[in-house]
Design an enzyme around this catalytic site. Structure first.
Site, short mmCIF file in Angstrom:
data_model
loop_
_atom_site.label_atom_id
_atom_site.label_comp_id
_atom_site.label_asym_id
_atom_site.label_seq_id
_atom_site.Cartn_x
_atom_site.Cartn_y
_atom_site.Cartn_z
N ASN A 23 15.75 19.37 70.69
CA ASN A 23 14.90 18.98 69.69
C ASN A 23 13.72 19.85 69.82
O ASN A 23 12.70 19.95 68.99
CB ASN A 23 14.50 17.71 69.73
N CYS A 117 23.20 13.73 60.71
CA CYS A 117 23.72 12.35 61.00
C CYS A 117 23.26 11.29 59.99
O CYS A 117 22.17 11.38 59.29
CB CYS A 117 22.79 11.84 62.20
N PRO A 123 13.53 11.42 54.62
CA PRO A 123 12.94 12.13 53.31
C PRO A 123 12.38 13.55 53.47
O PRO A 123 11.75 13.65 54.50
CB PRO A 123 12.17 11.08 52.56
#
EC number: 2.5.1.7
Length: 422
Positions: A23, A117, A123
């Protein structure tokens, strides 16, 4: 398609090396699009999402060379085009991260709406609104985001209604080449964002408020940045998962190459459950607990308890004495692993976003199916303590975020085989 066959209740002992953080690597890879200089990125984890991002950058025209399995040298000096197509983007939500840098540097781009996923609403509106705040015109047509700013982006205040890690990262990258000052209000505070800030600062971007919820960015008055080489920070979620390998099997394990400050919410909870921990500068050793107590967790944004560790602690809760409660506040639909843990014998009841786990329970080996990245690691954890043999299917989810997890646990004494589905 691969699956893992796991023999449970095998004693574990030893040390684990933690890989670089997926990440952190993903936004840093995307940020290289802002640079007209060759950049070397070290400690990249060999996971599917990283390979997918590298392929996306290559497709855009970046020149890539793997110097070794964990070091990538790349140059985005001259790109062929600024279109991130559906076939490259569909498997990975993080591909939205190319939006900010492409728009900032080339003033126009076309980015497919992303995949990844299936764990509830994530959003992209927050990303689009941030780009609009910086002066971009946005249209969504036939599943693509068409963004343009013919006169370039202009610094402005960006207020996130909801904290968004990738939204903050996209805004940071876009603001780094925007004219003037941008303030990001209600920014995410993850360590991965702090590392992205350091990377952008290496290219001359002035950023104030790193590690806080308000970032102030002064864009570089140039058409590109001169980014410097960087080494990716250790993966705090992999570190937490490996600590849970020790916790669920009640073994003595040492976890190396970590930044303990990044996982304090996790280590605090393990201590509360009953595990003695020896925390050093870049390692943690976990020792068997005399008694594992039930616990309560509410997932929160960093520095709170990470949603990405919720599934692993649900598996651990099956081995703790009493009733544990886990409340998921960040994503809906993120308890899909509960029904699979129940197949192994876990006693779990769900009510909207709250899971109640009664322990301690003897789990029994079975066939289970991974539904997302972190759920897959929870099933591996549960299988390590289940009586008999378990098979974890659909482990392509696991491969998206963990580098050779089965090799790492096998080095501790586990019996895990990667096999092909018939």
């Amino acid at each position: 398609m691969d699956f893992l066959e796991i023999v449970g209740q095998v004693p574990l002992k030893g040390e684990v090396e933690i890989s670089g953080a997926k990440n952190s690597a993903l936004p840093i890879l995307a940020a290289t699009l802002l640079s007209h200089q060759e950049v070397k990125i070290k400690s990249l984890p060999q996971v599917v999402d990283i390979k997918a991002m590298a392929l996306l950058l290559q497709n855009l025209g970046a020149e890539l060379e793997w110097l070794n399995p964990h070091t990538l040298q790349l140059s985005a000096k001259s790109l062929h085009h600024t279109e991130a197509t559906y076939d490259l983007v569909r498997k990975m939500r993080a591909s939205i991260l190319v939006l900010g840098p492409l728009l900032a540097r080339f003033k126009e781009c076309l980015v497919s709406l992303p995949g990844g996923c299936a764990i509830g609403a994530r959003p992209v509106d927050l990303h689009l609104k941030a780009m609009q705040q910086l002066g971009a015109e946005i249209k969504i047509e036939q599943g693509y985001i068409h963004a343009k700013a013919p006169k370039g982006l202009k610094g402005n205040d960006i207020l996130f209604d909801k904290i968004s890690v990738t939204g903050t990262e996209n805004a940071l990258m876009a603001a780094s080449l925007a004219k003037g000052i941008t303030r990001i209000i209600n920014a995410a505070k993850e360590p991965e964002i702090a590392q992205l800030c350091a990377f952008l600062q290496s290219g001359g971007v002035e950023i104030e408020g790193v590690d806080s919820s308000e970032l102030k960015i002064r864009g570089v008055e140039s058409d590109a940045l001169n980014l410097k080489d960087i080494q990716i920070i250790p993966d705090r979620i992999e570190a937490g998962t490996c600590l849970c390998v020790g916790a669920i099997t009640n073994s003595q394990l040492k976890i190396n190459h970590i930044i303990p400050n990044h996982i304090q919410a996790i280590t605090d909870k393990l201590i509360e459950i009953g595990f003695p921990l020896d925390i050093q500068e870049n390692s943690i050793e976990i020792y068997p607990a005399k008694k594992r107590q039930a616990f309560e967790i509410t997932t929160k944004e960093y520095p709170g308890f990470p949603t990405d560790m919720q599934a692993q602690f649900m598996a651990l809760a099956t081995q703790c004495l009493g009733t544990s409660i886990i409340e998921e506040t960040l994503f809906e639909n993120r308890f899909m692993h509960a029904s699979e843990l129940q197949r192994l014998g876990a006693n779990i009841s769900l009510k909207t976003n709250v899971a109640t786990i009664s322990g301690s329970t003897e789990l029994t080996g079975s066939d289970v199916m991974a539904t997302d990245l972190r759920a897959s690691s929870a099933l591996v954890l549960a299988a390590l303590v289940a009586k008999g043999v378990s098979r974890v299917h659909r482990i392509y989810h696991l491969d998206r975020g963990y580098e050779r997890l089965e090799d790492k646990v096998n080095a501790l004494g586990a019996k895990v085989l990667r096999l092909k589905e018939k």
